[in-house]
Design a protein around this motif. Structure first.
Motif, PDB file in Angstrom:
ATOM      1  N   SER A  54      -0.296  11.562  -0.630  1.00  0.00           N
ATOM      2  CA  SER A  54       0.388  11.151   0.588  1.00  0.00           C
ATOM      3  C   SER A  54       1.882  11.361   0.436  1.00  0.00           C
ATOM      4  O   SER A  54       2.414  11.487  -0.668  1.00  0.00           O
ATOM      5  N   ALA A  55       2.567  11.368   1.586  1.00  0.00           N
ATOM      6  CA  ALA A  55       4.029  11.437   1.619  1.00  0.00           C
ATOM      7  C   ALA A  55       4.491  10.702   2.873  1.00  0.00           C
ATOM      8  O   ALA A  55       3.860  10.793   3.926  1.00  0.00           O
ATOM      9  N   GLY A  56       5.598   9.969   2.748  1.00  0.00           N
ATOM     10  CA  GLY A  56       6.086   9.204   3.880  1.00  0.00           C
ATOM     11  C   GLY A  56       7.502   8.706   3.669  1.00  0.00           C
ATOM     12  O   GLY A  56       8.219   9.146   2.759  1.00  0.00           O
ATOM     13  N   TYR A  57       7.883   7.774   4.528  1.00  0.00           N
ATOM     14  CA  TYR A  57       9.214   7.176   4.486  1.00  0.00           C
ATOM     15  C   TYR A  57       9.054   5.661   4.538  1.00  0.00           C
ATOM     16  O   TYR A  57       8.265   5.136   5.327  1.00  0.00           O
ATOM     17  N   ARG A  58       9.825   4.971   3.703  1.00  0.00           N
ATOM     18  CA  ARG A  58       9.682   3.531   3.546  1.00  0.00           C
ATOM     19  C   ARG A  58      11.030   2.845   3.743  1.00  0.00           C
ATOM     20  O   ARG A  58      12.055   3.321   3.254  1.00  0.00           O
ATOM     21  N   TYR A  59      11.030   1.744   4.486  1.00  0.00           N
ATOM     22  CA  TYR A  59      12.251   0.984   4.788  1.00  0.00           C
ATOM     23  C   TYR A  59      11.972  -0.502   4.625  1.00  0.00           C
ATOM     24  O   TYR A  59      10.946  -1.009   5.084  1.00  0.00           O
ATOM     25  N   VAL A  60      12.863  -1.206   3.948  1.00  0.00           N
ATOM     26  CA  VAL A  60      12.750  -2.657   3.796  1.00  0.00           C
ATOM     27  C   VAL A  60      14.113  -3.290   4.018  1.00  0.00           C
ATOM     28  O   VAL A  60      15.139  -2.753   3.596  1.00  0.00           O
ATOM     29  N   PHE A  88       0.822  -1.188   0.000  1.00  0.00           N
ATOM     30  CA  PHE A  88       0.000   0.000   0.000  1.00  0.00           C
ATOM     31  C   PHE A  88       0.859   1.242   0.000  1.00  0.00           C
ATOM     32  O   PHE A  88       0.582   2.191   0.706  1.00  0.00           O
ATOM     33  N   ALA A  89       1.920   1.250  -0.772  1.00  0.00           N
ATOM     34  CA  ALA A  89       2.815   2.400  -0.743  1.00  0.00           C
ATOM     35  C   ALA A  89       2.390   3.455  -1.734  1.00  0.00           C
ATOM     36  O   ALA A  89       3.192   4.073  -2.365  1.00  0.00           O
ATOM     37  N   PHE A  90       1.127   3.631  -1.918  1.00  0.00           N
ATOM     38  CA  PHE A  90       0.600   4.691  -2.740  1.00  0.00           C
ATOM     39  C   PHE A  90      -0.379   5.478  -1.896  1.00  0.00           C
ATOM     40  O   PHE A  90      -1.092   4.915  -1.107  1.00  0.00           O
ATOM     41  N   ALA A  91      -0.443   6.763  -2.106  1.00  0.00           N
ATOM     42  CA  ALA A  91      -1.379   7.594  -1.364  1.00  0.00           C
ATOM     43  C   ALA A  91      -1.642   6.989   0.002  1.00  0.00           C
ATOM     44  O   ALA A  91      -0.898   6.153   0.479  1.00  0.00           O
ATOM     45  N   THR A  92      -2.701   7.423   0.666  1.00  0.00           N
ATOM     46  CA  THR A  92      -2.973   6.865   1.970  1.00  0.00           C
ATOM     47  C   THR A  92      -3.439   5.429   1.798  1.00  0.00           C
ATOM     48  O   THR A  92      -4.381   5.181   1.072  1.00  0.00           O
ATOM     49  N   PRO A  93      -2.830   4.455   2.467  1.00  0.00           N
ATOM     50  CA  PRO A  93      -3.218   3.055   2.263  1.00  0.00           C
ATOM     51  C   PRO A  93      -4.685   2.836   2.591  1.00  0.00           C
ATOM     52  O   PRO A  93      -5.205   3.355   3.574  1.00  0.00           O
ATOM     53  N   GLN A  94      -5.351   2.045   1.779  1.00  0.00           N
ATOM     54  CA  GLN A  94      -6.751   1.756   2.000  1.00  0.00           C
ATOM     55  C   GLN A  94      -6.928   0.755   3.136  1.00  0.00           C
ATOM     56  O   GLN A  94      -6.304  -0.294   3.161  1.00  0.00           O
ATOM     57  N   THR A  95      -7.837   1.072   4.062  1.00  0.00           N
ATOM     58  CA  THR A  95      -8.252   0.122   5.080  1.00  0.00           C
ATOM     59  C   THR A  95      -9.715  -0.258   4.892  1.00  0.00           C
ATOM     60  O   THR A  95     -10.227  -1.102   5.621  1.00  0.00           O
TER      61      THR A  95
END
Length: 370
Positions: A186-192, A20-27
């Motif tokens: 959306s904007a955020g930070y992602r780590y894998v 869900f790394a696009f816009a706000t993830p859908q719940t």
């Protein structure tokens, strides 16, 4: 070389984090609704070369912007299917070779409630190094959880995490803003973090002296657009025009006294005039009862929580009632069978001092006059 291995693993990490790394993830999902996701992220790869015979410590690539995109479909109000694509390109520097791969991912997503969703899926990741012949395709199974909480009107905080095969783990967090009911940014930070090589593997001239992992991380931003579907959360609807109930003809006999019987309460999100997707079953139950009792009148009473002015909440409660009535009419219930009332914030059923209490007060009560 170690550089190559780091980038390859970075691609694997991206695979597990894509859900869900696009816009706000859908719940939440609406049956039959599509979501198109477009965005970009700026990752760099990093690896601890102490697990290789050319130990140089922690080294990393330069970051590079990549395209990301996806398409989701609501199978029901609880289940969604989503395909995601990620570019896995990073820049070379004097310490580490860049990557030039891509990733394709399919996830099945389950809505637990409006704040939480779980997902499980499969990733196919091609890890390719720019300046060598090294290339590897990884297949990863993953399972994860998404959480979302409102911070202000139209502004959400989201976070998600997942675990997958190939010793993969991920997290992502950020903010999402709803421009319209169907358009989010959306904007955020992602780590894998995921496996790069097994002990004894060769990546160019570098020998893995132990199992080695690589991390892939950076800023991420996106946009989501939703369309289609039978009903939408918070979708604007034209105010219906109702036919006034005709004045009954005078009768000689004394009319039978009728009483009001509670049927359902349909609930709404904060400052929203469309019912929550989870309330569809309640509205369908109301329609079923009304069709089974065509000689009874049904009273629809709109309510709000205590936030906002009296005038604003009076209008909001009216819009809520009107939209529930419009849905009933679309299902074959005549307007003459419904009486509409609007109470704004004057008739709470719970405290307005807590989030749960305010959620209980955002409702349309349905009564059967029988």
């Amino acid at each position: 070389m170690m550089k190559k291995k780091s980038l390859v693993l970075a691609a694997v990490m991206a695979a597990c984090a894509t859900s869900f790394a696009f816009a706000t993830p859908q719940t939440q999902w609406n049956q039959g609704q599509w979501q198109l996701d477009l965005g970009a992220w700026n990752p760099k790869a990093e690896v601890d070369t102490s697990n290789f015979d050319d130990n140089q410590g922690n080294i990393s690539t330069d970051s590079k912007w990549n395209f990301q995109g996806g398409l989701g479909y609501g199978l029901s109000d609880k289940w969604g299917l989503q395909y995601n694509y990620y570019g896995l390109k990073t820049g070379s520097n004097d310490k580490m070779e860049g990557t030039n791969g891509d990733e394709h991912e399919v996830n099945l997503v389950y809505s637990i409630n409006k704040n939480f969703a779980a997902f499980a899926g499969w990733n196919r990741i091609k890890n390719s190094l720019k300046d060598s012949n090294y290339s590897q395709t990884n297949n990863i199974a993953q399972i994860g959880l998404i959480a979302k909480a409102p911070l202000a009107k139209n502004l959400d905080f989201y976070a998600k995490g997942a675990l997958g095969t190939k010793k993969t783990a991920l997290w992502e967090a950020g903010l999402g803003y709803s421009i319209t009911p169907d358009l989010d940014i959306s904007a955020g930070y992602r780590y894998v973090n995921t496996k790069l090589a097994d002990k004894g593997d060769m990546v160019d001239e570098a020998l893995a002296t132990d199992d080695a992992n690589i991390s892939y991380k950076g800023f991420i931003a996106g946009l989501s657009y939703r369309f289609g579907g039978g009903h939408k959360e918070a979708a604007p609807a034209p105010e219906p025009v109702y036919t006034p109930e005709p004045t009954p003809a005078p009768v000689v006999e004394t009319p039978v006294q009728k009483n009001d019987y509670y049927v359902e309460s349909v609930h709404f999100g904060f400052d929203e005039d469309q019912p929550l997707p989870s309330e569809r079953a309640k509205m369908d139950h109301f329609v079923q009862v009304a069709k089974a009792n065509p000689n009874d009148t049904f009273k629809l009473v709109g309510n709000t929580d205590a936030k906002g002015s009296d005038a604003y909440n009076d209008d909001l409660s009216k819009r809520r009632v009107d939209n529930v009535a419009a849905y009933a009419e679309s299902q074959g219930i005549p307007a003459t069978q419904m009486q509409l009332d609007y109470k704004g914030k004057t008739d709470p059923v719970s405290t307005n001092d807590t989030d749960q209490g305010r959620a209980d007060n955002r409702r349309v009560d349905i009564w059967q006059n029988h």
